[in-house]
Design a protein around this motif. Sequence first.
Motif, PDB file in Angstrom:
ATOM      1  N   ALA A   2       0.831  -1.208   0.000  1.00  0.00           N
ATOM      2  CA  ALA A   2       0.000   0.000   0.000  1.00  0.00           C
ATOM      3  C   ALA A   2       0.865   1.258   0.000  1.00  0.00           C
ATOM      4  O   ALA A   2       0.546   2.253  -0.671  1.00  0.00           O
ATOM      5  N   ALA A   3       1.980   1.213   0.732  1.00  0.00           N
ATOM      6  CA  ALA A   3       2.880   2.362   0.762  1.00  0.00           C
ATOM      7  C   ALA A   3       3.500   2.617  -0.611  1.00  0.00           C
ATOM      8  O   ALA A   3       3.615   3.767  -1.051  1.00  0.00           O
ATOM      9  N   MET A   4       3.894   1.548  -1.314  1.00  0.00           N
ATOM     10  CA  MET A   4       4.503   1.722  -2.637  1.00  0.00           C
ATOM     11  C   MET A   4       3.496   2.233  -3.655  1.00  0.00           C
ATOM     12  O   MET A   4       3.815   3.083  -4.491  1.00  0.00           O
ATOM     13  N   ILE A   5       2.271   1.717  -3.599  1.00  0.00           N
ATOM     14  CA  ILE A   5       1.245   2.201  -4.528  1.00  0.00           C
ATOM     15  C   ILE A   5       0.941   3.673  -4.259  1.00  0.00           C
ATOM     16  O   ILE A   5       0.798   4.478  -5.197  1.00  0.00           O
ATOM     17  N   THR A   6       0.878   4.048  -2.979  1.00  0.00           N
ATOM     18  CA  THR A   6       0.673   5.453  -2.641  1.00  0.00           C
ATOM     19  C   THR A   6       1.821   6.313  -3.141  1.00  0.00           C
ATOM     20  O   THR A   6       1.624   7.418  -3.668  1.00  0.00           O
ATOM     21  N   GLU A   7       3.041   5.805  -2.998  1.00  0.00           N
ATOM     22  CA  GLU A   7       4.211   6.540  -3.481  1.00  0.00           C
ATOM     23  C   GLU A   7       4.131   6.780  -4.987  1.00  0.00           C
ATOM     24  O   GLU A   7       4.422   7.883  -5.469  1.00  0.00           O
ATOM     25  N   HIS A   8       3.713   5.769  -5.733  1.00  0.00           N
ATOM     26  CA  HIS A   8       3.625   5.929  -7.188  1.00  0.00           C
ATOM     27  C   HIS A   8       2.506   6.892  -7.572  1.00  0.00           C
ATOM     28  O   HIS A   8       2.638   7.634  -8.560  1.00  0.00           O
ATOM     29  N   LEU A   9       1.432   6.900  -6.816  1.00  0.00           N
ATOM     30  CA  LEU A   9       0.371   7.870  -7.080  1.00  0.00           C
ATOM     31  C   LEU A   9       0.865   9.292  -6.843  1.00  0.00           C
ATOM     32  O   LEU A   9       0.545  10.212  -7.607  1.00  0.00           O
ATOM     33  N   VAL A  10       1.661   9.478  -5.804  1.00  0.00           N
ATOM     34  CA  VAL A  10       2.234  10.798  -5.537  1.00  0.00           C
ATOM     35  C   VAL A  10       3.193  11.198  -6.649  1.00  0.00           C
ATOM     36  O   VAL A  10       3.201  12.349  -7.108  1.00  0.00           O
ATOM     37  N   ILE A  11       4.016  10.246  -7.116  1.00  0.00           N
ATOM     38  CA  ILE A  11       4.936  10.532  -8.217  1.00  0.00           C
ATOM     39  C   ILE A  11       4.161  10.937  -9.468  1.00  0.00           C
ATOM     40  O   ILE A  11       4.556  11.857 -10.195  1.00  0.00           O
ATOM     41  N   ALA A  12       3.061  10.246  -9.725  1.00  0.00           N
ATOM     42  CA  ALA A  12       2.265  10.557 -10.912  1.00  0.00           C
ATOM     43  C   ALA A  12       1.760  11.987 -10.881  1.00  0.00           C
ATOM     44  O   ALA A  12       1.744  12.680 -11.912  1.00  0.00           O
ATOM     45  N   VAL A  13       1.346  12.467  -9.701  1.00  0.00           N
ATOM     46  CA  VAL A  13       0.756  13.802  -9.597  1.00  0.00           C
ATOM     47  C   VAL A  13       1.831  14.872  -9.441  1.00  0.00           C
ATOM     48  O   VAL A  13       1.852  15.869 -10.175  1.00  0.00           O
ATOM     49  N   VAL A  14       2.744  14.668  -8.501  1.00  0.00           N
ATOM     50  CA  VAL A  14       3.702  15.717  -8.152  1.00  0.00           C
ATOM     51  C   VAL A  14       4.792  15.860  -9.211  1.00  0.00           C
ATOM     52  O   VAL A  14       5.160  16.968  -9.595  1.00  0.00           O
ATOM     53  N   LEU A  15       5.330  14.738  -9.696  1.00  0.00           N
ATOM     54  CA  LEU A  15       6.418  14.782 -10.668  1.00  0.00           C
ATOM     55  C   LEU A  15       5.943  14.664 -12.109  1.00  0.00           C
ATOM     56  O   LEU A  15       6.761  14.721 -13.033  1.00  0.00           O
ATOM     57  N   GLY A  16       4.655  14.472 -12.324  1.00  0.00           N
ATOM     58  CA  GLY A  16       4.134  14.421 -13.692  1.00  0.00           C
ATOM     59  C   GLY A  16       4.587  13.208 -14.475  1.00  0.00           C
ATOM     60  O   GLY A  16       4.887  13.323 -15.666  1.00  0.00           O
ATOM     61  N   LEU A  17       4.626  12.037 -13.836  1.00  0.00           N
ATOM     62  CA  LEU A  17       5.027  10.795 -14.513  1.00  0.00           C
ATOM     63  C   LEU A  17       3.898   9.769 -14.383  1.00  0.00           C
ATOM     64  O   LEU A  17       4.051   8.720 -13.741  1.00  0.00           O
ATOM     65  N   PRO A  18       2.747  10.023 -14.994  1.00  0.00           N
ATOM     66  CA  PRO A  18       1.601   9.128 -14.785  1.00  0.00           C
ATOM     67  C   PRO A  18       1.789   7.743 -15.376  1.00  0.00           C
ATOM     68  O   PRO A  18       1.372   6.747 -14.766  1.00  0.00           O
ATOM     69  N   PHE A  19       2.422   7.642 -16.530  1.00  0.00           N
ATOM     70  CA  PHE A  19       2.528   6.337 -17.174  1.00  0.00           C
ATOM     71  C   PHE A  19       3.589   5.459 -16.510  1.00  0.00           C
ATOM     72  O   PHE A  19       3.439   4.251 -16.426  1.00  0.00           O
ATOM     73  N   PHE A  20       4.649   6.073 -16.023  1.00  0.00           N
ATOM     74  CA  PHE A  20       5.614   5.333 -15.217  1.00  0.00           C
ATOM     75  C   PHE A  20       4.937   4.780 -13.967  1.00  0.00           C
ATOM     76  O   PHE A  20       5.110   3.609 -13.602  1.00  0.00           O
ATOM     77  N   SER A  21       4.143   5.620 -13.301  1.00  0.00           N
ATOM     78  CA  SER A  21       3.468   5.190 -12.079  1.00  0.00           C
ATOM     79  C   SER A  21       2.452   4.101 -12.360  1.00  0.00           C
ATOM     80  O   SER A  21       2.338   3.119 -11.606  1.00  0.00           O
ATOM     81  N   LEU A  22       1.696   4.247 -13.461  1.00  0.00           N
ATOM     82  CA  LEU A  22       0.718   3.218 -13.804  1.00  0.00           C
ATOM     83  C   LEU A  22       1.397   1.883 -14.094  1.00  0.00           C
ATOM     84  O   LEU A  22       0.894   0.816 -13.696  1.00  0.00           O
ATOM     85  N   ALA A  23       2.527   1.907 -14.786  1.00  0.00           N
ATOM     86  CA  ALA A  23       3.242   0.668 -15.080  1.00  0.00           C
ATOM     87  C   ALA A  23       3.727   0.008 -13.797  1.00  0.00           C
ATOM     88  O   ALA A  23       3.616  -1.227 -13.639  1.00  0.00           O
TER      89      ALA A  23
END
Length: 405
Positions: free
Chosen positions: A327-348
Amino acid sequence: MNRFALALSGAIARVTETAHGPYQTAVVRIGFAATWLLFLLREFPHRAELYGPDGPWSWRLADELIAQNGAFTVLMWSGGRVWFEIVYGFAVLAALLLLVGWRTRTSAVLFMVGVLSLQNRSVFMGDGGDNVVHLMCVYLVFTRCGRVWSLDARRVRRVREAHARGERFPDRTGPALWAVLGLALAAATAAGRLDGDPMVPALLWGCLLAQALWWLVGRYARTAQPRILLDVIANILHNGALLVIMAEACLIYATAGWYKIQGSRWQDGTAVYYPLHLDYFSPWPALADALAASGTMVMLVTYGTVLVQVAFPFTLLHRRVKNVLLAAMITEHLVIAVVLGLPFFSLAMIAADAVFLPTAFLRRLGGWAARARGRLLPRAGRGGPVPGPPAPERAAPSHAGSPAA
């Protein structure tokens, strides 16, 4: 000795009798197909600059590189704009078919061809998420990822209901589809288009021959033994591919975490501060500035990222701890998608993480989705609860065809 023999036979039975993780592989299938599909649609206006004739990585440069490394891509069969548009549209269609689970054995192969064709054409486009999609598109070919949450699962259920009523349900679409693909593959091979690295052509021919054998056994075998043997082989390949997907996800996090430990910025707790101030990674400058303004927050996120990535592979034997870190890693990737603008990296990465999600949670998630669909589409919601994966078959009706799941 008897205990060892019983344990060994039990382990063999677990690997050969059942395709494990049907819900997990379905989520992985849906996640990576959706990630690639959304990326292709998002970059549709820029497709020619990314992978086509208008890109900085010209067709001549790509041809020279592929002549050296033997990478597979059908885009190099022609440098024309029309052929590029056909291949790009083919990649979009293959991702959509895999997403909905239509003929997953076929669509998984087509999805792999689309991903490899575009990514190997322009190797400098993309980020770490593209690398994950590149690997997973090959692994998905070996899985039975359409046993739940797919059009294939619905088709198999309808076939069984028809046979229970004594009705014949011949499958003409599958054989016709594979016949067309077989002719196309034979033509490409005869024309010398597959003379590079033999791995992908061998995989394509192997899938074609395996599907032909499966159809022949399902139609002409007089006993159940040949079908049982094919099911055993399919289960072994599925379970092996599932294990490889899990190992790949663990390897990604372990290597990322251990490399971070060696960096001085990660050691002093300031590494997260710097990407927040890069224009390329700041789609929301105000949000990035707010996060970077707190030194304590930056330090906690920096050390927490390293801790989670290094510790995750070691927590797989403890279900509760694993679920917390997941859950922590999925939350981290969601934050990366929004804050750093990397949605497709986070989705993968989230799609790769999904292989570790608990089955109970996924079944509950499927139930919520079914109820939501029932509210939006009342007629579609009259089918009752979400069915689980089909039980292993020991005999196939002579006209059932080969299940695409």
